[in-house]
Design a protein around this motif. Structure first.
Motif, PDB file in Angstrom:
ATOM      1  N   VAL A   1      11.503 -14.944  -7.683  1.00 53.54           N
ATOM      2  CA  VAL A   1      11.184 -14.379  -6.376  1.00 53.54           C
ATOM      3  C   VAL A   1       9.831 -13.702  -6.540  1.00 53.54           C
ATOM      4  O   VAL A   1       9.597 -12.997  -7.523  1.00 53.54           O
ATOM      5  CB  VAL A   1      12.230 -13.336  -5.913  1.00 53.54           C
ATOM      6  N   MET A   2       8.950 -13.924  -5.569  1.00 52.58           N
ATOM      7  CA  MET A   2       7.647 -13.263  -5.628  1.00 52.58           C
ATOM      8  C   MET A   2       7.225 -12.891  -4.224  1.00 52.58           C
ATOM      9  O   MET A   2       7.313 -13.701  -3.306  1.00 52.58           O
ATOM     10  CB  MET A   2       6.605 -14.180  -6.248  1.00 52.58           C
ATOM     11  N   ALA A   3       6.805 -11.649  -4.073  1.00 54.49           N
ATOM     12  CA  ALA A   3       6.303 -11.160  -2.792  1.00 54.49           C
ATOM     13  C   ALA A   3       5.040 -10.378  -3.080  1.00 54.49           C
ATOM     14  O   ALA A   3       5.037  -9.509  -3.940  1.00 54.49           O
ATOM     15  CB  ALA A   3       7.328 -10.266  -2.115  1.00 54.49           C
ATOM     16  N   LEU A   4       3.964 -10.688  -2.396  1.00 56.11           N
ATOM     17  CA  LEU A   4       2.770  -9.870  -2.516  1.00 56.11           C
ATOM     18  C   LEU A   4       3.073  -8.650  -1.673  1.00 56.11           C
ATOM     19  O   LEU A   4       3.251  -8.744  -0.478  1.00 56.11           O
ATOM     20  CB  LEU A   4       1.549 -10.650  -2.098  1.00 56.11           C
ATOM     21  N   ASP A   5       3.204  -7.516  -2.320  1.00 59.01           N
ATOM     22  CA  ASP A   5       4.037  -6.447  -1.822  1.00 59.01           C
ATOM     23  C   ASP A   5       3.380  -5.086  -2.005  1.00 59.01           C
ATOM     24  O   ASP A   5       2.794  -4.829  -3.028  1.00 59.01           O
ATOM     25  CB  ASP A   5       5.317  -6.526  -2.662  1.00 59.01           C
ATOM     26  N   SER A   6       3.490  -4.239  -0.989  1.00 61.12           N
ATOM     27  CA  SER A   6       3.088  -2.848  -1.173  1.00 61.12           C
ATOM     28  C   SER A   6       4.274  -1.924  -1.021  1.00 61.12           C
ATOM     29  O   SER A   6       4.445  -1.001  -1.777  1.00 61.12           O
ATOM     30  CB  SER A   6       1.983  -2.464  -0.195  1.00 61.12           C
ATOM     31  N   HIS A   7       5.096  -2.169  -0.039  1.00 63.71           N
ATOM     32  CA  HIS A   7       6.311  -1.378   0.171  1.00 63.71           C
ATOM     33  C   HIS A   7       7.388  -2.336   0.659  1.00 63.71           C
ATOM     34  O   HIS A   7       7.202  -3.004   1.669  1.00 63.71           O
ATOM     35  CB  HIS A   7       6.104  -0.292   1.224  1.00 63.71           C
ATOM     36  N   GLY A   8       8.497  -2.393  -0.050  1.00 60.21           N
ATOM     37  CA  GLY A   8       9.573  -3.277   0.377  1.00 60.21           C
ATOM     38  C   GLY A   8       9.124  -4.715   0.352  1.00 60.21           C
ATOM     39  O   GLY A   8       8.761  -5.233  -0.681  1.00 60.21           O
ATOM     40  N   THR A   9       9.110  -5.349   1.508  1.00 61.85           N
ATOM     41  CA  THR A   9       8.719  -6.758   1.570  1.00 61.85           C
ATOM     42  C   THR A   9       7.352  -6.949   2.201  1.00 61.85           C
ATOM     43  O   THR A   9       7.030  -8.011   2.691  1.00 61.85           O
ATOM     44  CB  THR A   9       9.757  -7.562   2.369  1.00 61.85           C
ATOM     45  N   LYS A  10       6.523  -5.928   2.208  1.00 63.60           N
ATOM     46  CA  LYS A  10       5.169  -6.043   2.754  1.00 63.60           C
ATOM     47  C   LYS A  10       4.218  -6.520   1.671  1.00 63.60           C
ATOM     48  O   LYS A  10       4.097  -5.910   0.625  1.00 63.60           O
ATOM     49  CB  LYS A  10       4.665  -4.700   3.292  1.00 63.60           C
ATOM     50  N   PHE A  11       3.532  -7.603   1.926  1.00 59.84           N
ATOM     51  CA  PHE A  11       2.489  -8.103   1.043  1.00 59.84           C
ATOM     52  C   PHE A  11       1.181  -7.465   1.460  1.00 59.84           C
ATOM     53  O   PHE A  11       0.836  -7.447   2.628  1.00 59.84           O
ATOM     54  CB  PHE A  11       2.421  -9.621   1.145  1.00 59.84           C
ATOM     55  N   GLN A  12       0.473  -6.905   0.491  1.00 62.97           N
ATOM     56  CA  GLN A  12      -0.806  -6.282   0.798  1.00 62.97           C
ATOM     57  C   GLN A  12      -1.894  -6.944  -0.032  1.00 62.97           C
ATOM     58  O   GLN A  12      -1.748  -7.123  -1.240  1.00 62.97           O
ATOM     59  CB  GLN A  12      -0.767  -4.785   0.499  1.00 62.97           C
ATOM     60  N   LEU A  13      -2.958  -7.320   0.635  1.00 66.11           N
ATOM     61  CA  LEU A  13      -4.102  -7.924  -0.023  1.00 66.11           C
ATOM     62  C   LEU A  13      -5.355  -7.211   0.484  1.00 66.11           C
ATOM     63  O   LEU A  13      -5.554  -7.079   1.691  1.00 66.11           O
ATOM     64  CB  LEU A  13      -4.165  -9.407   0.301  1.00 66.11           C
ATOM     65  N   ILE A  14      -6.160  -6.713  -0.453  1.00 67.27           N
ATOM     66  CA  ILE A  14      -7.353  -5.947  -0.118  1.00 67.27           C
ATOM     67  C   ILE A  14      -8.575  -6.770  -0.523  1.00 67.27           C
ATOM     68  O   ILE A  14      -8.702  -7.166  -1.687  1.00 67.27           O
ATOM     69  CB  ILE A  14      -7.364  -4.594  -0.857  1.00 67.27           C
ATOM     70  N   PHE A  15      -9.443  -7.029   0.440  1.00 66.82           N
ATOM     71  CA  PHE A  15     -10.664  -7.788   0.184  1.00 66.82           C
ATOM     72  C   PHE A  15     -11.851  -6.843   0.167  1.00 66.82           C
ATOM     73  O   PHE A  15     -12.033  -6.048   1.087  1.00 66.82           O
ATOM     74  CB  PHE A  15     -10.877  -8.842   1.274  1.00 66.82           C
ATOM     75  N   ASN A  16     -12.671  -6.928  -0.897  1.00 65.95           N
ATOM     76  CA  ASN A  16     -13.889  -6.128  -0.997  1.00 65.95           C
ATOM     77  C   ASN A  16     -15.038  -6.920  -0.390  1.00 65.95           C
ATOM     78  O   ASN A  16     -15.442  -7.947  -0.927  1.00 65.95           O
ATOM     79  CB  ASN A  16     -14.188  -5.779  -2.446  1.00 65.95           C
ATOM     80  N   LEU A  17     -15.530  -6.430   0.742  1.00 66.26           N
ATOM     81  CA  LEU A  17     -16.640  -7.075   1.427  1.00 66.26           C
ATOM     82  C   LEU A  17     -17.950  -6.658   0.780  1.00 66.26           C
ATOM     83  O   LEU A  17     -18.152  -5.490   0.458  1.00 66.26           O
ATOM     84  CB  LEU A  17     -16.650  -6.691   2.900  1.00 66.26           C
TER      85      LEU A  17
END
Length: 186
Positions: free
Chosen positions: A162-178
């Motif tokens: 099982v894999m989830a891009l995750d910050s809290h619970g089932t939230k996937f968080q992705l941060i892009f540096n502009l």
């Protein structure tokens, strides 16, 4: 032919806004996807509620994706690129299994795509944060503001994962540096 090199700037344009974002894919909907542009215009953070891939279930459950197209508004004289991405991941990967996430971006109407990929090989359980640099930078054309398109995929392979891009619970968080650079003056 004359080539002029322009260095990426630690600065950003005086004002940047996101006019709209369009989402499509099995890992994102308008109800469970949010985004934030930082006050200094140097990071864009996306949060997804549906980016969970699992070997439990159907073949379609092993892969989740989200295609985002967002319209940036910034003044003439600037060009933008994405230098790196930080993903927050929850993984429960058994032996002989792996979880993979990949992100790629490109600008509408332009050549070039940049990509990163991260693999987690089992056995591994926990929350992880990875920051990866794009090996190739794709810059928007000067004095044009095309849509920035980002595609993210989460998938699992093997016996049990099982894999989830995750910050809290089932939230996937992705941060892009502009990254921003000023265009050469003609």
């Amino acid at each position: 032919m004359i080539v002029v090199a322009v260095q990426a700037s630690a600065q950003a344009p005086p004002q940047v806004t996101i006019r709209y974002v369009i989402y499509a894919g099995s890992g994102c909907t308008y109800e469970n996807t949010n985004y934030v542009l930082s006050n200094d215009y140097k990071t864009a953070t996306f949060m997804f509620g549906g980016m969970v891939a699992t070997t439990d279930g159907s073949l379609a459950d092993k892969r989740r994706n989200c295609q985002m197209s967002f319209s940036l508004n910034y003044p003439d004289g600037w060009s933008v690129s994405i230098g790196r991405a930080t993903g927050r991941v929850f993984a429960d990967i058994a032996e002989r299994s792996e979880g993979i996430y990949e992100t790629q971006y490109y600008f509408s109407g332009q050549m070039g795509t940049a990509m990163i990929e991260r693999k987690i090989t089992g056995p591994k359980v926990g929350s992880f944060e990875f920051t990866d640099d794009f090996l190739t930078l794709v810059w928007s054309q000067c004095n044009k503001v095309p849509n920035l398109n980002i595609k993210t995929v989460v998938r699992v392979e093997g016996e049990k994962a099982v894999m989830a891009l995750d910050s809290h619970g089932t939230k996937f968080q992705l941060i892009f540096n502009l990254q921003w650079r000023q265009c050469p003056r003609s």
